[in-house]
Design an enzyme around this catalytic site. Structure first.
Site, mmCIF file in Angstrom:
data_model
loop_
_atom_site.group_PDB
_atom_site.id
_atom_site.type_symbol
_atom_site.label_atom_id
_atom_site.label_comp_id
_atom_site.label_asym_id
_atom_site.label_seq_id
_atom_site.Cartn_x
_atom_site.Cartn_y
_atom_site.Cartn_z
ATOM 1 N N LYS A 61 17.011 -11.078 -1.005
ATOM 2 C CA LYS A 61 17.923 -10.543 0.352
ATOM 3 C C LYS A 61 17.347 -10.755 1.475
ATOM 4 C CE LYS A 61 18.940 -6.682 1.679
ATOM 5 N NZ LYS A 61 19.192 -6.865 3.331
ATOM 6 N N GLY A 89 8.748 -3.749 3.654
ATOM 7 C CA GLY A 89 9.665 -2.860 4.394
ATOM 8 C C GLY A 89 9.116 -1.491 4.628
ATOM 9 N N SER A 90 9.907 -0.583 5.287
ATOM 10 C CA SER A 90 9.276 0.894 5.498
ATOM 11 C C SER A 90 9.177 1.519 4.325
ATOM 12 C CB SER A 90 10.463 1.715 6.482
ATOM 13 O OG SER A 90 11.594 1.928 5.438
ATOM 14 N N THR A 91 8.166 2.663 4.350
ATOM 15 C CA THR A 91 7.876 3.690 3.501
ATOM 16 C C THR A 91 9.146 4.219 2.561
ATOM 17 O OG1 THR A 91 5.533 3.691 3.835
ATOM 18 C CG2 THR A 91 6.469 5.443 2.788
ATOM 19 N N GLY A 126 11.142 2.107 0.572
ATOM 20 C CA GLY A 126 10.383 1.784 -0.313
ATOM 21 C C GLY A 126 10.640 2.904 -1.438
ATOM 22 N N GLU A 174 5.472 -3.510 -0.637
ATOM 23 C CA GLU A 174 4.553 -3.264 0.475
ATOM 24 C C GLU A 174 5.070 -2.610 1.790
ATOM 25 O OE1 GLU A 174 3.247 -3.819 4.093
ATOM 26 O OE2 GLU A 174 3.718 -6.288 3.725
ATOM 27 N N CYS A 218 3.161 -4.752 9.900
ATOM 28 C CA CYS A 218 2.808 -3.873 9.104
ATOM 29 C C CYS A 218 1.445 -3.259 9.145
ATOM 30 C CB CYS A 218 3.476 -3.875 7.706
ATOM 31 S SG CYS A 218 2.898 -5.447 7.056
ATOM 32 N N GLU A 262 4.074 5.702 12.282
ATOM 33 C CA GLU A 262 4.377 4.299 12.692
ATOM 34 C C GLU A 262 5.523 3.969 13.472
ATOM 35 O OE1 GLU A 262 4.190 0.092 10.067
ATOM 36 O OE2 GLU A 262 5.574 1.708 9.378
#
Length: 502
Positions: free
Chosen positions: A192, A245-247, A250, A267, A301, A402
């Site tokens: 995706k 992507g973002s935590t 995730g 990641e 990142c 971040e």
């Protein structure tokens, strides 16, 4: 070609090409079942480039079924590993041949400078696919000696259907990081694209077909994360999810993937420290610190976005860094040769960075450079002046969270012990950098810093041959290098009884 599924476009640099708009499933571009679309916006002038079809759960079902069928089909499952390597080499060759078009699309859709898209991103894409092409015929198990009464051996088997969800900051490169190891080990893929940057991935689909991959081996879908991404993450016929992507996202994907205990690779975010000791080569520390945070509009990142400088060189570093940023970070049209920094990818990201600038001001940090939108590129676009805050305290929001923009915080420290403690005082653990001429100290500090990767006397010069990934809330597992293969294979143990009678 259906006019609904392709649109003829002319990019700002004059390059003309045919842009696919559909979902790439079974080696064909198709409309979404719902007919829903999403718009891709040029971040330099805020105008629509094109609209593409957006997948819903019913389209994810079709793509996963195609990938499952391909995984079981002898044309892929039983392919000689040399032939699989040849396919990947052919794919890399086609990407090389089309790199100017792919780089043009990446810059138009994402906003990164064309020189970066062409030389860095496309070089990495080709290199990654070729690297894993080289591994396709080197996947092997081992014989484990136990006794003459038993033959025991292991085989490395593909996981099956892999769902892959990539971010918008490096669309093609992140796709290559995931496609390379998945395909060379015999998996099939439903990938995706990020809803903000779908265009280059769709064009890549035309090259998948031209390279000769069997239908269903590689499928690309567009769509919103909360619809298409969620459907993929919780799909019962998907064996693995790889996400960058973002935590926060995730964590959501982990929960969704738990429905059938999928293998996962994540990641995620980072707030990586860069530690400058007073015995360092200060000129090099300044230049690498600039690359470490300002490259790719700060949308990296592993960006070393927290700079900790020893007191003895703090003032000199800040002055040198401010001067170097003002000289080097040329903000402008990403298709111009002298541009170092293009726009942020979307209005959402643009406003996010501006909100952190206001936070830094209100919390009492000292703004020494930037801190505003940049209006000198035709008055439009999501451009932000490179921003530097100094005298930043560890409890400030801009130090802890971040930002994901051309935005850096600088603070001073006294001792090595303090530097390590403060570098580690974060929920993240992706990357870290340190600068010192003392090689003993360099190795010692590198071992004490809690991060998946540490650079000594550089920052963010990653390499596709070296494992990439984080600890703590920066992710699970590793990509790239030989380690990247582990994420896409199972080790099956086979026991052969050669004499044990009951």
């Amino acid at each position: 070609m259906s006019s609904d599924l392709f649109v003829e476009l002319a990019a700002p640099n004059g390059r003309k090409y045919s842009q696919p708009r559909g979902l790439f499933i079974n080696n064909e571009f198709v409309k979404s079942k719902s007919g829903e679309t999403l718009s891709s916006i040029n971040p330099s002038d805020e105008k629509e480039i094109a609209s593409v079809y957006a997948a819903g759960p019913e389209d994810v079902d079709v793509a996963v079924a195609a990938a499952r069928k391909a995984f079981k089909d002898p044309s892929w499952r039983d392919m000689d590993t040399n032939a699989r390597a040849d396919l990947l080499y052919k794919f890399a060759e086609l990407i090389e041949q089309h790199k100017e078009t792919l780089a043009t699309i990446e810059t138009w859709d994402n906003g990164k400078p064309y020189s970066v898209s062409l030389n860095d991103d496309l070089g990495e894409v080709v290199g990654t696919i070729m690297y894993y092409a080289g591994y396709a015929n080197k996947i092997h198990g081992q014989v484990i000696d136990t006794s003459p009464a038993k033959l025991a051996y292991t085989v490395r088997e593909p996981l099956g259907v892999c769902g892959q969800i990539i971010p918008w900051n490096f669309p093609l490169a992140m796709a290559a990081w995931k496609l390379g190891p998945a395909l060379c080990t015999g998996n099939t893929v439903v990938l995706k694209a990020a809803e903000q940057t779908p265009l280059s991935i769709l064009y890549l689909g035309t090259l998948v077909k031209e390279a000769g991959f069997p239908p269903g081996v590689v499928n690309f879908i567009n769509g919103e994360g909360r619809k298409a991404g969620a459907a993929l993450a919780q799909h019962l016929d998907v064996d693995k999810i790889a996400f960058t992507g973002s935590t926060q996202t995730g964590k959501e994907i982990m929960k969704m993937a738990a429905v059938n205990m999928k293998n996962i690779t994540l990641e995620t975010g980072g707030k990586s420290p860069l530690v400058v000791f007073d015995d360092c080569d200060l000129d090099q520390a300044v230049k690498w610190a600039h690359v470490g945070i300002m490259y790719n509009q700060g949308q990296v990142c592993t960006a070393t976005s927290r700079i900790l400088v020893q007191e003895g060189v703090y003032d000199k570093f800040v002055a040198g860094f401010k001067d170097y940023v003002s000289q080097t970070s040329v903000v402008g049209d990403p298709f111009k040769d002298d541009t170092f920094q293009g726009p942020q990818v979307t209005k959402t990201q643009f406003e996010r960075v501006l909100s952190y600038i206001e936070s830094g001001k209100s919390e009492g940090a000292e703004l020494v450079s930037g801190g505003e939108s940049y209006k000198d590129v035709g008055g439009k676009g999501f451009f932000i002046s490179p921003t530097i805050f100094t005298n930043v305290k560890d409890n400030m929001k801009i130090y802890r969270e971040e930002v994901f923009g051309p935005f850096v915080v600088i603070s001073s420290f006294k001792t090595e012990e303090e530097a390590v403690e403060r570098a580690n005082d974060t929920t993240y653990g992706l990357g870290a950098a340190l600068f010192t001429q003392d090689i003993t100290r360099g190795h010692r500090v590198a071992r004490h810093i809690e991060a998946g990767m540490v650079w000594i006397n550089s920052s963010n010069d990653s390499d596709i041959r070296i494992p990439f990934g984080g600890v703590k809330q920066s992710g699970i597992g590793r990509e790239l290098g030989e380690a990247g293969l582990e994420a896409y294979t199972n080790r099956k143990a086979i026991h052969v009884n050669l004499g044990n009678k009951l």
